[in-house]
Design a protein around this motif. Structure first.
Motif, PDB file in Angstrom:
ATOM      1  N   ILE A   1       0.842  -1.198   0.000  1.00  0.00           N
ATOM      2  CA  ILE A   1       0.000   0.000   0.000  1.00  0.00           C
ATOM      3  C   ILE A   1       0.876   1.246   0.000  1.00  0.00           C
ATOM      4  O   ILE A   1       1.448   1.630   1.022  1.00  0.00           O
ATOM      5  CB  ILE A   1      -0.948   0.010   1.220  1.00  0.00           C
ATOM      6  N   HIS A   2       0.999   1.842  -1.176  1.00  0.00           N
ATOM      7  CA  HIS A   2       1.683   3.132  -1.335  1.00  0.00           C
ATOM      8  C   HIS A   2       0.585   4.155  -1.580  1.00  0.00           C
ATOM      9  O   HIS A   2      -0.192   4.017  -2.535  1.00  0.00           O
ATOM     10  CB  HIS A   2       2.661   3.093  -2.507  1.00  0.00           C
ATOM     11  N   ILE A   3       0.533   5.185  -0.744  1.00  0.00           N
ATOM     12  CA  ILE A   3      -0.610   6.084  -0.774  1.00  0.00           C
ATOM     13  C   ILE A   3      -0.171   7.526  -0.525  1.00  0.00           C
ATOM     14  O   ILE A   3       0.883   7.766   0.066  1.00  0.00           O
ATOM     15  CB  ILE A   3      -1.655   5.613   0.274  1.00  0.00           C
ATOM     16  N   ASN A   4      -0.982   8.452  -0.983  1.00  0.00           N
ATOM     17  CA  ASN A   4      -0.670   9.872  -0.809  1.00  0.00           C
ATOM     18  C   ASN A   4      -0.373  10.166   0.657  1.00  0.00           C
ATOM     19  O   ASN A   4      -1.154   9.816   1.540  1.00  0.00           O
ATOM     20  CB  ASN A   4      -1.857  10.713  -1.295  1.00  0.00           C
ATOM     21  N   ARG A   5       0.760  10.816   0.911  1.00  0.00           N
ATOM     22  CA  ARG A   5       1.197  11.045   2.286  1.00  0.00           C
ATOM     23  C   ARG A   5       0.258  11.951   3.080  1.00  0.00           C
ATOM     24  O   ARG A   5       0.317  12.007   4.312  1.00  0.00           O
ATOM     25  CB  ARG A   5       2.618  11.596   2.330  1.00  0.00           C
ATOM     26  N   LEU A   6      -0.664  12.616   2.412  1.00  0.00           N
ATOM     27  CA  LEU A   6      -1.616  13.471   3.127  1.00  0.00           C
ATOM     28  C   LEU A   6      -2.489  12.684   4.097  1.00  0.00           C
ATOM     29  O   LEU A   6      -3.008  13.245   5.062  1.00  0.00           O
ATOM     30  CB  LEU A   6      -2.501  14.236   2.134  1.00  0.00           C
ATOM     31  N   VAL A   7      -2.655  11.360   3.854  1.00  0.00           N
ATOM     32  CA  VAL A   7      -3.496  10.574   4.754  1.00  0.00           C
ATOM     33  C   VAL A   7      -2.946  10.570   6.179  1.00  0.00           C
ATOM     34  O   VAL A   7      -3.698  10.358   7.140  1.00  0.00           O
ATOM     35  CB  VAL A   7      -3.715   9.127   4.270  1.00  0.00           C
ATOM     36  N   GLU A   8      -1.641  10.786   6.324  1.00  0.00           N
ATOM     37  CA  GLU A   8      -1.034  10.800   7.658  1.00  0.00           C
ATOM     38  C   GLU A   8      -1.043  12.197   8.284  1.00  0.00           C
ATOM     39  O   GLU A   8      -0.663  12.354   9.439  1.00  0.00           O
ATOM     40  CB  GLU A   8       0.396  10.274   7.598  1.00  0.00           C
ATOM     41  N   GLU A   9      -1.485  13.178   7.517  1.00  0.00           N
ATOM     42  CA  GLU A   9      -1.424  14.559   7.995  1.00  0.00           C
ATOM     43  C   GLU A   9      -2.798  15.145   8.313  1.00  0.00           C
ATOM     44  O   GLU A   9      -2.898  16.297   8.705  1.00  0.00           O
ATOM     45  CB  GLU A   9      -0.729  15.437   6.934  1.00  0.00           C
ATOM     46  N   VAL A  10      -3.854  14.357   8.130  1.00  0.00           N
ATOM     47  CA  VAL A  10      -5.207  14.875   8.335  1.00  0.00           C
ATOM     48  C   VAL A  10      -5.905  14.124   9.473  1.00  0.00           C
ATOM     49  O   VAL A  10      -5.504  13.026   9.849  1.00  0.00           O
ATOM     50  CB  VAL A  10      -6.055  14.776   7.045  1.00  0.00           C
ATOM     51  N   ASP A  11      -6.948  14.742  10.024  1.00  0.00           N
ATOM     52  CA  ASP A  11      -7.703  14.136  11.121  1.00  0.00           C
ATOM     53  C   ASP A  11      -8.861  13.276  10.639  1.00  0.00           C
ATOM     54  O   ASP A  11      -9.287  12.355  11.332  1.00  0.00           O
ATOM     55  CB  ASP A  11      -8.262  15.238  12.038  1.00  0.00           C
ATOM     56  N   LEU A  12      -9.390  13.585   9.473  1.00  0.00           N
ATOM     57  CA  LEU A  12     -10.573  12.876   8.983  1.00  0.00           C
ATOM     58  C   LEU A  12     -10.525  12.782   7.466  1.00  0.00           C
ATOM     59  O   LEU A  12     -10.230  13.766   6.786  1.00  0.00           O
ATOM     60  CB  LEU A  12     -11.846  13.622   9.410  1.00  0.00           C
ATOM     61  N   ILE A  13     -10.794  11.598   6.944  1.00  0.00           N
ATOM     62  CA  ILE A  13     -10.852  11.395   5.494  1.00  0.00           C
ATOM     63  C   ILE A  13     -12.295  11.070   5.121  1.00  0.00           C
ATOM     64  O   ILE A  13     -12.881  10.115   5.636  1.00  0.00           O
ATOM     65  CB  ILE A  13      -9.935  10.248   5.040  1.00  0.00           C
ATOM     66  N   ILE A  14     -12.864  11.884   4.237  1.00  0.00           N
ATOM     67  CA  ILE A  14     -14.211  11.667   3.720  1.00  0.00           C
ATOM     68  C   ILE A  14     -14.095  11.446   2.216  1.00  0.00           C
ATOM     69  O   ILE A  14     -13.508  12.273   1.512  1.00  0.00           O
ATOM     70  CB  ILE A  14     -15.129  12.880   3.997  1.00  0.00           C
TER      71      ILE A  14
END
Length: 203
Positions: A45-58
């Motif tokens: 799983i290689h994924i946009n690094r923003l997923v680790e920088e945000v509190d909630l993903i919608i």
């Protein structure tokens, strides 16, 4: 390719881009990605690094029949939406093990489950997905848990898009509109036609 400024304005209007940053995901650039391990079946799983920088993903999207995952929507906003090329390639190649009729329009199949595992690992917590008819008219909106809301929406999408044919045809004429802006999207018409044509027939 990244969206052009004109495409961003057409999709979001003038005000939203002024208030919020619109980020074009770059699946081919490893400096924009982070590694989150593997799925149980071994897909990295290689994924946009923003997923680790945000509190909630919608995840926001629509649910239509899909040759690789059965239906779009749900976890598809993450995989392939914001994943790297290797993750997307290995996930999508799973569909090559199945004929079109075994996947297209099926709500839960192995590829979709793999996509859902990637989405769960990313932290996707909520989706808002629409179901539209062939004219673009809004038929239903589902929101909530990425798996349960998706499955409810996919059932409605199947109701909207499914057709019963009296028999397979000798000749099928297919149109991909409005998904005809590029070859990958335009292939949707071919995938659907595959389910309607006789063996040895013509598309």
């Amino acid at each position: 390719r990244p969206m052009t400024e004109e495409e961003i304005l057409r999709k979001f209007g003038k005000e939203i881009p002024k208030q919020y940053p619109i980020v074009n995901h770059q699946s081919w650039d490893s400096s924009h990605l982070v590694y989150l391990g593997e799925t149980p079946s071994g897909i990295p799983i290689h994924i946009n690094r923003l997923v680790e920088e945000v509190d909630l993903i919608i995840g926001i999207g629509q649910i239509v029949p899909h040759r690789v995952s059965g239906f779009s929507g749900g976890g598809n906003i993450i995989q392939p939406g914001i994943c790297g090329e290797e993750t997307t390639g290995k996930t999508h190649w799973l569909s090559a093990q199945f004929d079109g009729w075994e996947i297209l329009g099926r709500i839960t199949k192995p590829v979709k489950k793999e996509i859902e595992r990637v989405a769960e690992k990313s932290g996707l917590e909520w989706i808002v997905n629409t179901i539209q008819d062939g004219t673009g008219r809004l038929v239903k909106v589902v929101a909530g848990d990425p798996v349960h809301a998706y499955r409810e929406g996919a059932a409605k999408s199947r109701e909207v898009y499914q057709s019963t044919l009296p028999e397979e045809a000798d000749i099928v004429i297919a149109d991909s509109h409005p998904y005809d802006s590029e070859l990958w999207l335009a292939a949707k018409g071919i995938y659907a036609a595959e389910l309607a044509v006789k063996k040895g027939g013509v598309v």
